[in-house]
Design an enzyme around this catalytic site. Structure first.
Site, PDB file in Angstrom:
ATOM      1  N   CYS A   1     -10.764  50.215   8.305  1.00  0.00           N
ATOM      2  CA  CYS A   1     -11.720  50.287   7.204  1.00  0.00           C
ATOM      3  C   CYS A   1     -13.092  49.837   7.699  1.00  0.00           C
ATOM      4  O   CYS A   1     -13.194  48.966   8.552  1.00  0.00           O
ATOM      5  CB  CYS A   1     -11.350  49.444   5.996  1.00  0.00           C
TER       6      CYS A   1
ATOM      7  N   ARG B   1     -13.199  53.953  11.888  1.00  0.00           N
ATOM      8  CA  ARG B   1     -12.346  52.825  11.502  1.00  0.00           C
ATOM      9  C   ARG B   1     -11.353  53.209  10.405  1.00  0.00           C
ATOM     10  O   ARG B   1     -10.426  52.460  10.104  1.00  0.00           O
ATOM     11  CB  ARG B   1     -13.208  51.655  11.019  1.00  0.00           C
TER      12      ARG B   1
ATOM     13  N   TRP C   1      -9.025  53.066   5.416  1.00  0.00           N
ATOM     14  CA  TRP C   1      -7.747  53.431   6.036  1.00  0.00           C
ATOM     15  C   TRP C   1      -6.702  52.828   5.105  1.00  0.00           C
ATOM     16  O   TRP C   1      -6.556  51.608   5.023  1.00  0.00           O
ATOM     17  CB  TRP C   1      -7.645  52.842   7.441  1.00  0.00           C
TER      18      TRP C   1
ATOM     19  N   ASN D   1     -12.035  44.826   3.573  1.00  0.00           N
ATOM     20  CA  ASN D   1     -11.198  45.166   4.739  1.00  0.00           C
ATOM     21  C   ASN D   1     -10.126  44.099   4.858  1.00  0.00           C
ATOM     22  O   ASN D   1     -10.412  42.927   4.624  1.00  0.00           O
ATOM     23  CB  ASN D   1     -12.005  45.094   6.044  1.00  0.00           C
ATOM     24  N   GLY D   2      -8.944  44.495   5.307  1.00  0.00           N
ATOM     25  CA  GLY D   2      -7.872  43.506   5.502  1.00  0.00           C
ATOM     26  C   GLY D   2      -6.786  43.687   4.457  1.00  0.00           C
ATOM     27  O   GLY D   2      -6.747  44.699   3.747  1.00  0.00           O
TER      28      GLY D   2
ATOM     29  N   GLU E   1       1.020  56.045  28.926  1.00  0.00           N
ATOM     30  CA  GLU E   1      -0.318  56.264  28.384  1.00  0.00           C
ATOM     31  C   GLU E   1      -0.605  57.760  28.248  1.00  0.00           C
ATOM     32  O   GLU E   1      -1.163  58.208  27.244  1.00  0.00           O
ATOM     33  CB  GLU E   1      -1.365  55.580  29.280  1.00  0.00           C
TER      34      GLU E   1
ATOM     35  N   LYS F   1      -1.504  59.524  24.695  1.00  0.00           N
ATOM     36  CA  LYS F   1      -2.766  60.257  24.541  1.00  0.00           C
ATOM     37  C   LYS F   1      -2.477  61.649  24.001  1.00  0.00           C
ATOM     38  O   LYS F   1      -3.121  62.114  23.081  1.00  0.00           O
ATOM     39  CB  LYS F   1      -3.435  60.324  25.911  1.00  0.00           C
TER      40      LYS F   1
ATOM     41  N   GLU G   1      -1.079  61.481  20.241  1.00  0.00           N
ATOM     42  CA  GLU G   1      -1.938  60.957  19.182  1.00  0.00           C
ATOM     43  C   GLU G   1      -3.076  61.901  18.821  1.00  0.00           C
ATOM     44  O   GLU G   1      -3.505  61.931  17.675  1.00  0.00           O
ATOM     45  CB  GLU G   1      -2.462  59.545  19.489  1.00  0.00           C
TER      46      GLU G   1
ATOM     47  N   HIS H   1      20.169  59.962  31.525  1.00  0.00           N
ATOM     48  CA  HIS H   1      21.085  59.165  30.692  1.00  0.00           C
ATOM     49  C   HIS H   1      20.984  59.565  29.221  1.00  0.00           C
ATOM     50  O   HIS H   1      21.184  58.742  28.339  1.00  0.00           O
ATOM     51  CB  HIS H   1      20.806  57.675  30.893  1.00  0.00           C
TER      52      HIS H   1
ATOM     53  N   LYS I   1      -9.174  53.031  14.455  1.00  0.00           N
ATOM     54  CA  LYS I   1      -9.436  52.452  15.765  1.00  0.00           C
ATOM     55  C   LYS I   1      -9.107  50.966  15.837  1.00  0.00           C
ATOM     56  O   LYS I   1      -8.484  50.503  16.764  1.00  0.00           O
ATOM     57  CB  LYS I   1     -10.903  52.658  16.131  1.00  0.00           C
TER      58      LYS I   1
HETATM   59  C1  G6P Z   1      -5.282  51.439  17.921  1.00  0.00           C
HETATM   60  C2  G6P Z   1      -6.109  52.389  18.769  1.00  0.00           C
HETATM   61  C3  G6P Z   1      -5.618  52.363  20.216  1.00  0.00           C
HETATM   62  C4  G6P Z   1      -5.644  50.950  20.755  1.00  0.00           C
HETATM   63  C5  G6P Z   1      -4.840  50.001  19.861  1.00  0.00           C
HETATM   64  C6  G6P Z   1      -5.084  48.549  20.240  1.00  0.00           C
HETATM   65  O1  G6P Z   1      -3.993  51.909  17.769  1.00  0.00           O
HETATM   66  O2  G6P Z   1      -6.035  53.704  18.256  1.00  0.00           O
HETATM   67  O3  G6P Z   1      -6.460  53.188  21.003  1.00  0.00           O
HETATM   68  O4  G6P Z   1      -5.109  50.943  22.042  1.00  0.00           O
HETATM   69  O5  G6P Z   1      -5.276  50.130  18.500  1.00  0.00           O
HETATM   70  O6  G6P Z   1      -6.406  48.223  19.927  1.00  0.00           O
HETATM   71  P1  G6P Z   1      -7.232  47.094  20.655  1.00  0.00           P
HETATM   72  O7  G6P Z   1      -8.571  47.113  19.968  1.00  0.00           O
HETATM   73  O8  G6P Z   1      -6.489  45.817  20.414  1.00  0.00           O
HETATM   74  O9  G6P Z   1      -7.306  47.450  22.093  1.00  0.00           O
END
Ligand code: G6P
Length: 610
Positions: free
Chosen positions: A2, A27, A75, A101-102, A483, A487, A490, A506, A605
């Site tokens: 948010c 956000r 969000w 927010n929160g 990773e 990527k 997502e 397995h 994010k």
């Molecule tokens: C969200 C983002 C990711 C990030 C993760 C951790 O899920 O989309 O890209 O890796 O949060 O965020 P941070 O700010 O703690 O690295």
């Protein structure tokens, strides 16, 4: 998670609010809304969906002329993304209007008791209880009412409030959710993230936990939760507005991918002295203290956790201290063994991720040594850990991380060599050789960007005919596969999974059939031949295979659909090279599949809720 923005000055507030919301949209983008104080009345416009929907609604109305207002991009947590659940929320008497927010964790009990007193709630949000409580606690003094309300709220909040009785002020409060204030020639701003005000100022005040701010056209005053005035100094943020804009690229993600050589160089090079020493000023651990450490936990979420998995391999290999990587939301509830012999390394781009912050607090409470790797200066995790090593990636706007990930990895390399040298596990020559390889890394990343840019665009076509992809590898390559897979899924919404290459047989290999795409990462020399056997296994079942390897091995891989090569490098540093084509592959796959690359569905994010 948010975004909050607020403006108060001599100009019309709406353009500033909308500009700020656009900057914060990453956000959260389930809904957006604004509230202004105009001619003694609070006026609210809000809408489910993207900011464009809000803008359309505003255009259909008589334009607001107010010079004070607050805004929010959501969000969703409590209640679906609908108009009524969008922020701002007003109190029943319409005296107060706020954005939040929160998560207010005790909202159910608060709501029940307020309902008993006759308050009627319109939304399903936790936020509405805060505004109702504020009105209930108000008897002419907003700061006092806010202080009482904060004491009744449990959980996390950043609040921005306007009150009908004092329309020339924005009131703010926070607990565990960031909020900053800034003064500029065009007026004063509040925001959950500095990027919303970078266009006007980069001189900001950070609101602390359980603090209140009162912002007018000419002043910003701070109070503690007991209404006692506080003195606060502003901080200069080194980020510029250009850093937070697309600069000619179609997407922030692509811009940020291309910025990786710079992010890594700026994170690494200032910490290398005379090509023979790694200087980590903030890490005060003495040789004796390091010798006492019997375990390193690396704790993080999302991609930062994948950096942690790579860190586990490298730290353990180079320092010979047992290392473990943990997902923060698991770590905090698994009663980990923590004491003064443990070093807990916390990794977070935002420095605000709720579970990661909670893991840090748990580590501290139990006497462990803490060190964080953070991108946002002055964020909660940076402030609360004993030592912080900043990544200098600049603001990262695309939800899917790229440059912050690479910068975090480079700090892992620095830290591993630093500890190994202190413990005598890396001698002078070994350290100098490691440093020299580190110095070459930004150039090598640049070379991979150039060599794989067009290649990955073409290769993305392979992912248009499948709904399943598997990313496999062993050891560091496996961590890299995690990773790469995240990527891909997502941003392109393609189902993808990462597997240890040796584990596939397995169970998961039963899913491999003709046209399934398998991306095999096999950069690591020591286990190259083993991964090649696993490639043969999936190939025999009809999978389309892309192999990612180093220059020296590229001609040894036969019978695959495509070989992507990266420069030869020290094994520990290869994760930084092999991730680059993987990021580009995800980017182009998402682009070809018509996805919203910078703002993938359901994601945000900065995840400030559990
Ligand atoms: C969200 C983002 C990711 C990030 C993760 C951790 O899920 O989309 O890209 O890796 O949060 O965020 P941070 O700010 O703690 O690295």
């Amino acid at each position: 998670m948010c975004g909050i923005v607020g403006y108060i000055g001599n100009n019309k507030a709406v353009p500033y609010l909308l500009n700020g919301l656009h900057k914060l949209e990453y956000r959260g983008y389930d809904s957006a809304g604004i509230a202004v104080a105009e001619n003694g009345k609070i006026k609210v416009t809000k809408s489910a969906g993207r900011i464009a929907n809000l803008e359309k609604k505003l255009q259909e109305k008589e334009p607001y002329t107010a010079d004070v207002g607050i805004g929010h991009t959501r969000w969703a947590t409590h209640g679906e993304p609908s108009d009524v659940n969008s922020h701002p929320h007003s109190s029943a008497g319409e005296k107060f209007c706020l954005v939040h927010n929160g998560i207010i964790e005790n909202f159910q009990s608060l709501k029940a008791s307020l309902e008993k007193e006759g308050v009627i709630f319109l939304s399903q949000t936790d936020t509405e209880t805060a505004v109702a409580l504020l009105e209930k606690n108000y008897s002419g003094d907003v700061i006092l009412a806010l202080s009482k309300t904060m004491k009744q709220l449990e959980g996390s909040f950043a609040l921005a409030i306007i009150c009908e009785d004092e329309p020339e002020k924005i009131f703010c409060a926070r607990r565990s959710s960031p909020l900053v204030m800034g003064k500029s020639d065009e007026g004063n701003f509040i925001a959950s993230d500095v990027t919303a005000m970078l266009k006007y100022t980069n001189n900001v005040y950070k609101l602390g936990d359980d603090e209140i701010a009162v912002v007018t056209k000419d002043s910003i005053d701070f109070y503690n939760i007991n209404c006692k005035k506080l003195k606060k100094e502003s901080e200069q943020i080194s980020w510029s507005i250009e850093d937070a804009e697309k600069g000619g690229y179609d997407h922030f993600m692509l811009k940020e991918i291309m910025e990786q050589p710079k992010a890594v160089a700026e994170t690494v090079l200032p910490r290398i002295k005379n090509r023979k020493e790694i200087v980590l000023d903030t890490v005060k651990l003495s040789e004796e203290e390091l010798k006492n450490i019997d375990k390193i936990y690396i704790v993080a979420c999302g991609s930062a956790y994948h950096v942690g998995v790579i860190g586990k391999y490298i730290l353990e290999k180079m320092t010979r201290i047992s290392a473990e990587a943990d997902i923060a939301s698991e770590f905090r509830y698994r009663n980990p063994i923590l004491d003064e012999k443990k070093l807990v390394v916390i990794i977070s781009q935002s420095g605000e991720t709720a579970d990661t912050l909670a893991a840090l607090r748990l580590a501290k409470e139990n006497g462990a040594k803490t060190l964080s790797i953070v991108n946002v200066v002055g964020s909660s995790i940076a402030n609360e850990s004993e030592a912080v090593l900043y990544t200098y990636a600049g603001p990262e706007i695309a939800v899917a991380t790229t440059k912050a990930y690479s910068a975090q990895l480079s700090v892992i390399y620095l830290l591993s060599a630093f500890i190994a040298a202190k413990l005598g596990k890396l001698d002078k020559e070994g350290l100098e050789a490691f440093i020299s390889d580190l110095e070459n890394m930004p150039g090598q990343i640049q070379a991979v960007l150039e060599s794989s840019f067009d290649e990955m665009e073409k290769l993305a076509d392979l992912f248009l005919e499948t709904e399943h992809a598997y990313f496999i590898g062993r050891n560091l390559d496996y961590a890299g596969a995690m990773e790469a897979s995240l990527k891909m899924k997502e941003i392109s919404y393609l189902h993808s999974e990462a597997y240890g290459a040796g584990e596939l047989k397995h169970g998961t290999i039963s899913l491999i059939e003709p046209k399934t795409v398998v991306v095999a990462l096999c950069c690591n020399d020591e286990i190259f031949a083993k991964t090649i056997s696993n490639i043969k296994e999936v190939r025999a079942r009809g999978a389309a295979v892309i192999a990612v390897t180093t220059e020296k091995h590229k001609n040894e891989i036969l019978d695959v659909d495509f070989v992507v090569s990266v420069p030869d490098a020290r094994a520990e540093l290869l994760p930084s090279l092999e991730v680059i084509p993987m990021q580009l592959l995800s980017y182009y796959t998402a682009k070809k599949r018509g996805c919203d690359i910078d703002k993938p569905r359901n994601l945000a994010k900065s995840v400030t809720v559990e």
